[in-house]
Design a protein around this motif. Structure first.
Motif, mmCIF file in Angstrom:
data_model
loop_
_atom_site.group_PDB
_atom_site.id
_atom_site.type_symbol
_atom_site.label_atom_id
_atom_site.label_comp_id
_atom_site.label_asym_id
_atom_site.label_seq_id
_atom_site.Cartn_x
_atom_site.Cartn_y
_atom_site.Cartn_z
ATOM 1 N N VAL A 47 0.839 -1.202 0.000
ATOM 2 C CA VAL A 47 0.000 0.000 0.000
ATOM 3 C C VAL A 47 0.876 1.255 0.000
ATOM 4 N N ILE A 48 1.885 1.266 0.854
ATOM 5 C CA ILE A 48 2.792 2.417 0.922
ATOM 6 C C ILE A 48 3.533 2.594 -0.396
ATOM 7 N N LEU A 49 3.990 1.482 -0.973
ATOM 8 C CA LEU A 49 4.732 1.531 -2.234
ATOM 9 C C LEU A 49 3.859 2.061 -3.365
ATOM 10 N N ALA A 50 2.589 1.639 -3.405
ATOM 11 C CA ALA A 50 1.681 2.083 -4.469
ATOM 12 C C ALA A 50 1.513 3.597 -4.459
ATOM 13 N N VAL A 51 1.367 4.159 -3.271
ATOM 14 C CA VAL A 51 1.186 5.604 -3.168
ATOM 15 C C VAL A 51 2.473 6.344 -3.512
ATOM 16 N N LEU A 52 3.617 5.795 -3.108
ATOM 17 C CA LEU A 52 4.900 6.437 -3.400
ATOM 18 C C LEU A 52 5.213 6.440 -4.896
ATOM 19 N N LEU A 53 4.805 5.375 -5.591
ATOM 20 C CA LEU A 53 5.139 5.245 -7.011
ATOM 21 C C LEU A 53 4.176 5.990 -7.928
ATOM 22 N N SER A 54 2.973 6.250 -7.473
ATOM 23 C CA SER A 54 1.981 6.917 -8.317
ATOM 24 C C SER A 54 1.713 8.329 -7.808
ATOM 25 N N ARG A 55 2.041 9.305 -8.625
ATOM 26 C CA ARG A 55 1.804 10.701 -8.248
ATOM 27 C C ARG A 55 0.313 10.979 -8.071
ATOM 28 N N LYS A 56 -0.518 10.316 -8.871
ATOM 29 C CA LYS A 56 -1.961 10.540 -8.793
ATOM 30 C C LYS A 56 -2.566 10.055 -7.484
ATOM 31 N N LEU A 57 -1.864 9.180 -6.794
ATOM 32 C CA LEU A 57 -2.373 8.655 -5.527
ATOM 33 C C LEU A 57 -1.978 9.511 -4.333
ATOM 34 N N ARG A 58 -1.177 10.541 -4.568
ATOM 35 C CA ARG A 58 -0.699 11.365 -3.452
ATOM 36 C C ARG A 58 -1.728 12.433 -3.123
ATOM 37 N N THR A 59 -2.836 11.996 -2.559
ATOM 38 C CA THR A 59 -3.920 12.883 -2.175
ATOM 39 C C THR A 59 -3.919 13.041 -0.657
ATOM 40 N N THR A 60 -4.715 13.978 -0.190
ATOM 41 C CA THR A 60 -4.785 14.217 1.249
ATOM 42 C C THR A 60 -5.317 12.996 1.988
ATOM 43 N N THR A 61 -6.396 12.429 1.473
ATOM 44 C CA THR A 61 -6.960 11.250 2.128
ATOM 45 C C THR A 61 -5.958 10.101 2.154
ATOM 46 N N ASN A 62 -5.280 9.880 1.037
ATOM 47 C CA ASN A 62 -4.299 8.795 0.982
ATOM 48 C C ASN A 62 -3.090 9.053 1.868
ATOM 49 N N THR A 63 -2.825 10.324 2.176
ATOM 50 C CA THR A 63 -1.759 10.629 3.133
ATOM 51 C C THR A 63 -2.075 10.016 4.493
ATOM 52 N N PHE A 64 -3.323 10.137 4.905
ATOM 53 C CA PHE A 64 -3.731 9.547 6.178
ATOM 54 C C PHE A 64 -3.807 8.025 6.081
ATOM 55 N N VAL A 65 -4.221 7.520 4.904
ATOM 56 C CA VAL A 65 -4.247 6.069 4.709
ATOM 57 C C VAL A 65 -2.832 5.494 4.815
ATOM 58 N N VAL A 66 -1.863 6.189 4.217
ATOM 59 C CA VAL A 66 -0.471 5.745 4.316
ATOM 60 C C VAL A 66 0.018 5.812 5.761
ATOM 61 N N ALA A 328 -6.679 7.700 -12.401
ATOM 62 C CA ALA A 328 -5.479 8.384 -12.889
ATOM 63 C C ALA A 328 -5.159 7.949 -14.318
ATOM 64 N N LEU A 329 -5.309 6.653 -14.610
ATOM 65 C CA LEU A 329 -5.077 6.157 -15.960
ATOM 66 C C LEU A 329 -6.091 6.744 -16.936
ATOM 67 N N TYR A 330 -7.330 6.893 -16.487
ATOM 68 C CA TYR A 330 -8.390 7.463 -17.331
ATOM 69 C C TYR A 330 -8.019 8.882 -17.756
ATOM 70 N N VAL A 331 -7.553 9.679 -16.804
ATOM 71 C CA VAL A 331 -7.154 11.045 -17.120
ATOM 72 C C VAL A 331 -5.908 11.048 -17.987
ATOM 73 N N GLY A 332 -5.009 10.090 -17.748
ATOM 74 C CA GLY A 332 -3.763 10.030 -18.503
ATOM 75 C C GLY A 332 -3.960 9.655 -19.951
#
Length: 343
Positions: A47-66, A328-332
Motif C-alpha cells: 500500500v505504501i509503495l503504491a502511493v509512493l510510485l503513483s503521483r496521482k495517488l498522493r492525495t490528502t486522504t491517501n496521506t492519512f491512509v499511508v 489516474a489512468l483514465y485522465v492520462g
C-alpha cells in the motif's frame, strides 16, 4: 497490537491467578502472531509503495491512509517479539527491556491508528460537506505534517511518560505471555486509566463524522432526484458564467458530472468506513472478554484477532488506491475531465 489488551485487563482476584501456561495453546497463538506479522508486513508495504510510485495517488486522504499503513507496518514488525514471549518455556527468553520497547511501540502504533482513523473521518466530512476553497485552506501541506506528527506524538507521550514517573510499567506480561503493561505493578490500573482517557473518547469523533457524512449524502441525493431543483441551480450557474449553452443542456451535463463525482466520493468514503468498521470488529472481542469472569484463557486469542486488523487494513486500503489509480489512468489517456482525485 496485542499489548493494548493490557489496557482493559483487570487485576485478577482468582486464587491462584490465571497464567497462560498451556504449551499447545501458546504454540497456536504464537503461530497466529507470526502469520499476521508476515501478511501485514507484505500488505502494508505494498500500500505504501503504491502511493509512493503513483503521483496521482498522493492525495490528502491517501496521506492519512499511508499513515495508517505505516502504523500497521510497525506493529507487524514487532509482533514476532510477542510470539517469542508466548513461546518462551521459562518466561521471557530475551532481555526485559526488549519487551518494554515492543510494548511502547505497540501502544503508540495502536494509538496512532485510532487518531488516524478519526482524522480520516474528519477529512472525509470536510471534503464532502465544505467548499473546495475551505477544504484546501484547512489541509495545506504544512498543516497536514503537523496533524500527522500529533497522531504519533500524543500516544507516544501518553505511553512513555507515566512509566518514567513510576506510574505503571511496560514490559513482559507474565499472565498472558506477551509484551504490554505489567499487571503486577501497584499502579497498573492508574496507568490504564490515563491511557484509556486519552485514546478511547476518540472513536466518538469517528461516529459523529460519519453520521454527519451520511446526513449530507442523503440530503444531496434527494436534491439530485429532484430535476426541477437541479435545473434551477444549474440555470443560475449558467447565467452567472454567461454561457451560450442552453440551460437544459448545462443542467443535464452538470447533473451527470456532479452525480459522478458524488458517487466517487461516496465510494471512497464507504471504503474508509469499512476500514474503521474492521478496526472496531477486531477490537471488540478482547474489549468485551475481560468483562466476563473465566474469559482469561481467551485473552491471547482475542489479542491475535486484534493483530489481524493490521492485515485487513491493507486489503481495504488497496480498494481505495486501486480505484484512484484507475481514475489516474483514465485522465492520462487524454481525457481531461474534472479529476475527482484532487483532494
Amino acid at each position: 497490537m496485542a499489548s493494548i489488551t493490557s489496557f482493559l485487563m483487570r487485576n485478577s482476584t482468582d486464587n491462584p491467578p490465571f497464567e497462560f501456561t498451556d504449551n499447545t495453546q501458546r504454540i497456536i497463538v504464537g503461530i497466529l502472531y507470526l502469520t499476521v506479522s508476515v501478511l501485514g508486513i507484505v500488505g502494508n508495504f505494498l500500500v505504501i509503495l503504491a502511493v509512493l510510485l503513483s503521483r496521482k495517488l498522493r492525495t490528502t486522504t491517501n496521506t492519512f491512509v499511508v499513515n495508517l499503513s505505516v502504523a500497521d507496518l510497525l506493529t507487524c514488525l514487532v509482533i514476532p517479539w510477542d510470539a517469542v514471549a508466548s513461546l518462551g518455556k521459562n518466561g521471557l527468553p530475551v532481555s526485559e527491556w526488549v519487551c518494554g520497547v515492543v510494548a511502547v511501540v505497540q501502544f503508540t502504533t495502536v494509538g496512532c491508528s485510532i487518531f488516524t482513523l478519526a482524522s480520516i473521518g474528519l477529512n472525509r466530512l470536510l471534503l464532502i460537506t465544505q467548499p473546495t476553497v475551505t477544504y484546501r485552506k484547512i489541509y495545506t501541506p504544512k498543516k497536514i505534517v503537523i496533524w500527522l506528527t500529533l497522531t504519533w506524538l500524543i500516544p507516544l507521550l501518553v505511553t512513555a511518560i507515566p512509566p518514567s514517573l513510576n506510574i505503571g510499567a511496560v514490559g513482559y506480561n507474565a499472565r498472558y505471555r506477551f509484551c504490554g503493561s505489567v499487571t503486577s505493578h501497584p499502579l497498573y490500573n492508574t496507568y490504564n486509566i490515563i491511557i484509556g482517557s486519552v485514546l478511547y473518547p476518540t472513536p466518538f469523533i469517528i461516529i459523529i463524522c460519519y453520521v454527519l457524512i451520511w446526513r449530507h449524502i442523503y440530503r444531496h441525493s434527494k436534491r439530485l432526484r429532484n430535476p426541477a431543483a437541479s435545473v434551477q441551480f444549474m440555470a443560475s450557474e449558467s447565467s452567472q458564467s454567461q454561457s451560450a449553452i442552453p440551460t437544459t443542456t448545462v443542467a443535464s451535463a452538470g447533473r451527470a458530472q456532479n452525480s459522478s463525482i458524488t458517487r466517487y466520493q461516496t465510494d471512497i468514503t464507504k471504503n474508509v468506513f469499512y476500514i474503521i468498521c474492521a478496526f472496531v470488529v477486531c477490537l471488540g472481542p478482547f474489549a468485551v472478554c475481560p468483562s466476563f469472569r473465566g474469559c482469561d484463557p481467551a485473552v491471547p486469542y482475542t489479542a491475535a484477532i486484534l493483530f489481524a486488523n493490521s492485515c485487513i487494513n491493507p486489503l481495504l486500503s488497496s480498494t481505495v488506491t486501486l480505484r484512484a489509480f484507475s481514475s489516474a489512468l483514465y485522465v492520462g489517456n487524454g481525457k481531461k475531465s474534472h479529476n475527482p482525485l484532487a483532494f
